[in-house]
Write a protein that holds these residues in place. Structure first.
Motif, PDB file in Angstrom:
ATOM      1  N   MET A  96     -21.336  27.392   8.799  1.00 59.82           N
ATOM      2  CA  MET A  96     -20.563  26.273   9.317  1.00 59.82           C
ATOM      3  C   MET A  96     -20.134  26.557  10.763  1.00 59.82           C
ATOM      4  N   ASN A  97     -20.337  25.599  11.646  1.00 62.37           N
ATOM      5  CA  ASN A  97     -20.028  25.779  13.063  1.00 62.37           C
ATOM      6  C   ASN A  97     -18.778  24.996  13.443  1.00 62.37           C
ATOM      7  N   ILE A  98     -17.815  25.685  14.025  1.00 62.53           N
ATOM      8  CA  ILE A  98     -16.539  25.081  14.389  1.00 62.53           C
ATOM      9  C   ILE A  98     -16.278  25.294  15.878  1.00 62.53           C
ATOM     10  N   LEU A  99     -15.910  24.219  16.569  1.00 66.63           N
ATOM     11  CA  LEU A  99     -15.516  24.283  17.977  1.00 66.63           C
ATOM     12  C   LEU A  99     -14.003  24.194  18.061  1.00 66.63           C
ATOM     13  N   VAL A 100     -13.391  25.149  18.767  1.00 67.16           N
ATOM     14  CA  VAL A 100     -11.936  25.173  18.944  1.00 67.16           C
ATOM     15  C   VAL A 100     -11.622  24.866  20.404  1.00 67.16           C
ATOM     16  N   ILE A 101     -11.013  23.699  20.647  1.00 68.28           N
ATOM     17  CA  ILE A 101     -10.640  23.301  22.012  1.00 68.28           C
ATOM     18  C   ILE A 101      -9.131  23.441  22.127  1.00 68.28           C
ATOM     19  N   GLU A 102      -8.692  24.549  22.695  1.00 65.98           N
ATOM     20  CA  GLU A 102      -7.268  24.904  22.751  1.00 65.98           C
ATOM     21  C   GLU A 102      -7.019  25.734  24.002  1.00 65.98           C
ATOM     22  N   ASP A 103      -6.052  25.311  24.838  1.00 72.01           N
ATOM     23  CA  ASP A 103      -5.832  26.003  26.107  1.00 72.01           C
ATOM     24  C   ASP A 103      -4.889  27.192  25.997  1.00 72.01           C
ATOM     25  N   GLU A 104      -4.129  27.308  24.913  1.00 70.12           N
ATOM     26  CA  GLU A 104      -3.275  28.486  24.709  1.00 70.12           C
ATOM     27  C   GLU A 104      -4.164  29.619  24.212  1.00 70.12           C
ATOM     28  N   GLU A 105      -4.473  30.553  25.089  1.00 64.69           N
ATOM     29  CA  GLU A 105      -5.465  31.569  24.757  1.00 64.69           C
ATOM     30  C   GLU A 105      -5.048  32.447  23.581  1.00 64.69           C
ATOM     31  N   ALA A 106      -3.762  32.768  23.476  1.00 65.92           N
ATOM     32  CA  ALA A 106      -3.310  33.607  22.366  1.00 65.92           C
ATOM     33  C   ALA A 106      -3.518  32.888  21.039  1.00 65.92           C
ATOM     34  N   LEU A 107      -3.152  31.612  20.994  1.00 66.53           N
ATOM     35  CA  LEU A 107      -3.339  30.827  19.770  1.00 66.53           C
ATOM     36  C   LEU A 107      -4.823  30.648  19.472  1.00 66.53           C
ATOM     37  N   SER A 108      -5.605  30.366  20.513  1.00 67.36           N
ATOM     38  CA  SER A 108      -7.040  30.192  20.328  1.00 67.36           C
ATOM     39  C   SER A 108      -7.683  31.455  19.769  1.00 67.36           C
ATOM     40  N   GLU A 109      -7.297  32.595  20.304  1.00 66.51           N
ATOM     41  CA  GLU A 109      -7.853  33.867  19.845  1.00 66.51           C
ATOM     42  C   GLU A 109      -7.478  34.123  18.386  1.00 66.51           C
ATOM     43  N   PHE A 110      -6.237  33.790  18.033  1.00 64.52           N
ATOM     44  CA  PHE A 110      -5.770  33.969  16.652  1.00 64.52           C
ATOM     45  C   PHE A 110      -6.591  33.096  15.696  1.00 64.52           C
ATOM     46  N   ILE A 111      -6.776  31.828  16.063  1.00 64.97           N
ATOM     47  CA  ILE A 111      -7.543  30.905  15.224  1.00 64.97           C
ATOM     48  C   ILE A 111      -8.992  31.391  15.101  1.00 64.97           C
ATOM     49  N   LEU A 112      -9.581  31.811  16.229  1.00 64.48           N
ATOM     50  CA  LEU A 112     -10.964  32.285  16.210  1.00 64.48           C
ATOM     51  C   LEU A 112     -11.134  33.466  15.257  1.00 64.48           C
ATOM     52  N   LEU A 113     -10.241  34.435  15.345  1.00 62.77           N
ATOM     53  CA  LEU A 113     -10.350  35.619  14.493  1.00 62.77           C
ATOM     54  C   LEU A 113     -10.230  35.260  13.018  1.00 62.77           C
ATOM     55  N   GLU A 114      -9.291  34.362  12.708  1.00 61.38           N
ATOM     56  CA  GLU A 114      -9.095  33.963  11.315  1.00 61.38           C
ATOM     57  C   GLU A 114     -10.308  33.200  10.779  1.00 61.38           C
ATOM     58  N   LEU A 115     -10.859  32.310  11.592  1.00 61.52           N
ATOM     59  CA  LEU A 115     -12.012  31.535  11.151  1.00 61.52           C
ATOM     60  C   LEU A 115     -13.249  32.417  11.004  1.00 61.52           C
ATOM     61  N   MET A 116     -13.417  33.349  11.926  1.00 55.83           N
ATOM     62  CA  MET A 116     -14.545  34.273  11.826  1.00 55.83           C
ATOM     63  C   MET A 116     -14.416  35.146  10.583  1.00 55.83           C
ATOM     64  N   HIS A 117     -13.185  35.528  10.264  1.00 56.20           N
ATOM     65  CA  HIS A 117     -12.939  36.330   9.054  1.00 56.20           C
ATOM     66  C   HIS A 117     -13.341  35.550   7.808  1.00 56.20           C
ATOM     67  N   GLU A 118     -13.210  34.201   7.872  1.00 51.32           N
ATOM     68  CA  GLU A 118     -13.588  33.345   6.734  1.00 51.32           C
ATOM     69  C   GLU A 118     -15.085  33.043   6.713  1.00 51.32           C
ATOM     70  N   GLY A 119     -15.813  33.538   7.708  1.00 51.22           N
ATOM     71  CA  GLY A 119     -17.261  33.370   7.703  1.00 51.22           C
ATOM     72  C   GLY A 119     -17.787  32.216   8.536  1.00 51.22           C
ATOM     73  N   TYR A 120     -16.908  31.567   9.308  1.00 52.02           N
ATOM     74  CA  TYR A 120     -17.350  30.454  10.146  1.00 52.02           C
ATOM     75  C   TYR A 120     -17.910  30.966  11.476  1.00 52.02           C
ATOM     76  N   ASN A 121     -18.845  30.221  12.055  1.00 53.49           N
ATOM     77  CA  ASN A 121     -19.305  30.471  13.417  1.00 53.49           C
ATOM     78  C   ASN A 121     -18.399  29.665  14.352  1.00 53.49           C
ATOM     79  N   VAL A 122     -17.728  30.339  15.262  1.00 50.61           N
ATOM     80  CA  VAL A 122     -16.686  29.694  16.055  1.00 50.61           C
ATOM     81  C   VAL A 122     -16.965  29.837  17.545  1.00 50.61           C
ATOM     82  N   THR A 123     -16.762  28.732  18.278  1.00 47.95           N
ATOM     83  CA  THR A 123     -16.913  28.730  19.736  1.00 47.95           C
ATOM     84  C   THR A 123     -15.631  28.186  20.355  1.00 47.95           C
ATOM     85  N   PRO A 124     -15.064  28.860  21.368  1.00 51.72           N
ATOM     86  CA  PRO A 124     -13.837  28.375  22.003  1.00 51.72           C
ATOM     87  C   PRO A 124     -14.111  27.595  23.284  1.00 51.72           C
ATOM     88  N   ALA A 125     -13.194  26.697  23.607  1.00 49.49           N
ATOM     89  CA  ALA A 125     -13.154  26.026  24.914  1.00 49.49           C
ATOM     90  C   ALA A 125     -11.690  25.927  25.301  1.00 49.49           C
TER      91      ALA A 125
END
Length: 224
Positions: free
Chosen positions: A1-30
């Protein structure tokens, strides 16, 4: 599953990315709206997480432009939590809305709900629902009233589909919330009234109750 995260708060974005990757999702930030929209249009995402307040292009405009050309599920993430902000985000096509701060478990649950819903839609056979002079094509998601096409937002389509699958059954606001918005605690029942009003405005001249009837103290019904 591919998820795009569009979030300008880098700390929050990084937290979300790590959690989603831990769940097995493919994640890309913007990290800004313009880059987010560019990435959103480049490929087919399973879910997009979209902040409302973004530099260069705000989340409302990103959602509006994206939904005009693609039907990708969008969960809006924002610190703004007024009823009007929620209604605006949902009205332009967002599929869900989660205010900051939020528990990651709740976000993951909402993502799972949207993915399950998309899988159900993929498995639906091609069919048309009919009521009076309305014809709703399930695969193309097009609505015809007589010989005229009527454009619907995603939530308007979902609402009309629910009514047309339940002809003669009174649907309470709670039932509608559970089916359309999964009855999240931060979505209030008056959102249903707003969407019924919008849908009536597209279906019926002068907002008469020729298609969707109000049952006082209970909810709404499409009745033959």
């Amino acid at each position: 599953m591919n998820i795009l995260v569009i979030e300008d708060e880098e700390a929050l974005s990084e937290f979300i990315l790590l959690e989603l990757m831990h769940e097995g999702y493919n994640v890309t930030p913007a990290y800004d709206g313009r880059k987010g929209l560019e990435l959103a249009l480049e490929k087919n995402w399973d879910v997009i997480l979209l902040d409302l307040m973004l530099p260069k292009l705000n989340g409302i405009e990103v959602c509006r432009r994206l939904k005009a050309v693609k039907d990708i599920p969008i969960i809006m993430i924002t610190a703004r939590d007024s009823i009007m902000d929620r209604v605006l985000g949902l009205d332009i096509g967002a599929d869900d809305y989660i205010p900051k701060p939020f528990a990651i478990e709740e976000l993951l649950a909402r993502i799972r709900v949207i993915i399950r819903r998309q899988e159900k839609l993929k498995n639906l056979p091609e069919m048309t629902l009919s009521f009076k002079d309305l014809e709703l094509n399930i695969e193309s998601r097009l609505l015809k009233k007589g010989e005229h096409l009527i454009e619907l937002t995603k939530k308007e389509y979902d609402l009309l589909f629910l009514f047309m699958k339940n002809i003669n059954r009174v649907l309470t606001r709670e039932i509608i919330l559970e089916n359309i918005w999964d009855y999240h605690a931060d979505i209030e029942t008056n959102v249903v009234d707003v969407y019924v009003m919008h849908l009536r405005g597209k279906l019926e001249a002068n907002d008469k109750e020729g298609y969707i009837q109000t049952i006082r103290g209970m909810g709404y019904v499409m009745r033959e």
